[in-house]
Design a protein around this motif. Structure first.
Motif, PDB file in Angstrom:
ATOM      1  N   TYR A 113      34.604  38.971  43.323  1.00 14.51           N
ATOM      2  CA  TYR A 113      35.617  38.689  42.310  1.00 14.51           C
ATOM      3  C   TYR A 113      35.733  39.789  41.254  1.00 14.51           C
ATOM      4  O   TYR A 113      36.814  40.011  40.728  1.00 14.51           O
ATOM      5  CB  TYR A 113      35.408  37.326  41.657  1.00 14.51           C
ATOM      6  N   GLU A 114      34.640  40.504  40.955  1.00 17.97           N
ATOM      7  CA  GLU A 114      34.719  41.550  39.934  1.00 17.97           C
ATOM      8  C   GLU A 114      35.731  42.621  40.337  1.00 17.97           C
ATOM      9  O   GLU A 114      36.590  43.006  39.545  1.00 17.97           O
ATOM     10  CB  GLU A 114      33.349  42.212  39.700  1.00 17.97           C
ATOM     11  N   GLU A 115      35.627  43.112  41.551  1.00 15.14           N
ATOM     12  CA  GLU A 115      36.546  44.143  42.042  1.00 15.14           C
ATOM     13  C   GLU A 115      37.964  43.594  42.193  1.00 15.14           C
ATOM     14  O   GLU A 115      38.932  44.304  41.960  1.00 15.14           O
ATOM     15  CB  GLU A 115      36.050  44.728  43.370  1.00 15.14           C
ATOM     16  N   THR A 116      38.080  42.340  42.583  1.00 16.93           N
ATOM     17  CA  THR A 116      39.401  41.715  42.725  1.00 16.93           C
ATOM     18  C   THR A 116      40.103  41.663  41.376  1.00 16.93           C
ATOM     19  O   THR A 116      41.295  41.973  41.277  1.00 16.93           O
ATOM     20  CB  THR A 116      39.265  40.302  43.326  1.00 16.93           C
ATOM     21  N   SER A 121      44.357  43.667  37.782  1.00 13.98           N
ATOM     22  CA  SER A 121      44.773  44.271  36.517  1.00 13.98           C
ATOM     23  C   SER A 121      45.482  45.604  36.766  1.00 13.98           C
ATOM     24  O   SER A 121      46.534  45.879  36.179  1.00 13.98           O
ATOM     25  CB  SER A 121      43.546  44.476  35.625  1.00 13.98           C
ATOM     26  N   LYS A 122      44.921  46.404  37.649  1.00 17.25           N
ATOM     27  CA  LYS A 122      45.512  47.701  37.983  1.00 17.25           C
ATOM     28  C   LYS A 122      46.907  47.536  38.580  1.00 17.25           C
ATOM     29  O   LYS A 122      47.851  48.230  38.195  1.00 17.25           O
ATOM     30  CB  LYS A 122      44.590  48.433  38.967  1.00 17.25           C
ATOM     31  N   ARG A 123      47.057  46.592  39.496  1.00 23.19           N
ATOM     32  CA  ARG A 123      48.358  46.392  40.147  1.00 23.19           C
ATOM     33  C   ARG A 123      49.399  45.802  39.198  1.00 23.19           C
ATOM     34  O   ARG A 123      50.584  46.087  39.322  1.00 23.19           O
ATOM     35  CB  ARG A 123      48.202  45.535  41.395  1.00 23.19           C
ATOM     36  N   CYS A 124      48.949  44.999  38.237  1.00 26.14           N
ATOM     37  CA  CYS A 124      49.868  44.450  37.227  1.00 26.14           C
ATOM     38  C   CYS A 124      50.219  45.493  36.169  1.00 26.14           C
ATOM     39  O   CYS A 124      51.176  45.312  35.421  1.00 26.14           O
ATOM     40  CB  CYS A 124      49.242  43.251  36.523  1.00 26.14           C
TER      41      CYS A 124
END
Length: 155
Positions: A113-116, A121-124
Motif C-alpha cells: 500500500y505504501e507504493e500504491t 498521488s503521482k498520477r493525480c
C-alpha cells in the motif's frame, strides 16, 4: 465540504470500506466499473500484469463530476504493488477535474500500500490530504483506522 468517494472493487473489500466511509461522511459515492474480466485466478493475474504495465482499460461512464466536489476520496485495491487498472484509467480521465483536495484509501492482503499511495498521488499530480490503508487483518474491525482517516480529512 462536498465529498465524493470514487472506487473500484474486485473482491468486495474496497466496496465494504467505501460504504463504511460513505455512511460516516454522509457523502456521494461512485463505483468505477469496466467490462474487463478480472474474476478468478486468471483475472487476478491479468489485473496484476496490466497494473504493473501501467495500462488503462475502458471504464463505464461515471455519473458524478469530480469538478463539483471539494474533496475526492479515491479507493483502490492494491494490484501487484500498485493501483487497480480501472482506478488508473479514472485518474487519467479526470485528474484535471480534481480542483481541490484528494485523499485515498487502499485495501490489500498485507503489503504494497505504501507504493500504491505514492503512485496514486503521482498520477493525480496532487499531494494527498489523507490516506488510509486497510489490510486483510484490518477488515474485521477497520473502525479505528477509518475514524483516524476521517479526522485527518476534516482538519
Amino acid at each position: 465540504m462536498k465529498t465524493l468517494i470514487v472506487y473500484y472493487s474486485r473482491t468486495g473489500n474496497t466496496d465494504k470500506i467505501a460504504r463504511m466511509l460513505q455512511e460516516k461522511l454522509n457523502c456521494d459515492i461512485e463505483r468505477i466499473t469496466d467490462n474487463d474480466k478480472y474474476k478468478g485466478t486468471l483475472g487476478f493475474i491479468k489485473g496484476g500484469f496490466n497494473a504493473v504495465s501501467g495500462r488503462g482499460t475502458t471504464i463505464n461512464q461515471c455519473s458524478k463530476n469530480p469538478e463539483e466536489y471539494d474533496l475526492i476520496i479515491i479507493g483502490t485495491p492494491v494490484w501487484a504493488g500498485t493501483l487497480a487498472v480501472p482506478v488508473n484509467t479514472y485518474i487519467m480521465q479526470n485528474k484535471e477535474k480534481f480542483k481541490r483536495k484528494v485523499a485515498c484509501f487502499t485495501t490489500c492482503a498485507s503489503s504494497g500500500y505504501e507504493e500504491t499511495i505514492k503512485e496514486l498521488s503521482k498520477r493525480c499530480e496532487k499531494s494527498l490530504s489523507a490516506t488510509l490503508s486497510i489490510t486483510e487483518d484490518d477488515l474485521n474491525n477497520p473502525s479505528e483506522k477509518i475514524n483516524t482517516f476521517i479526522n485527518k480529512i476534516k482538519n
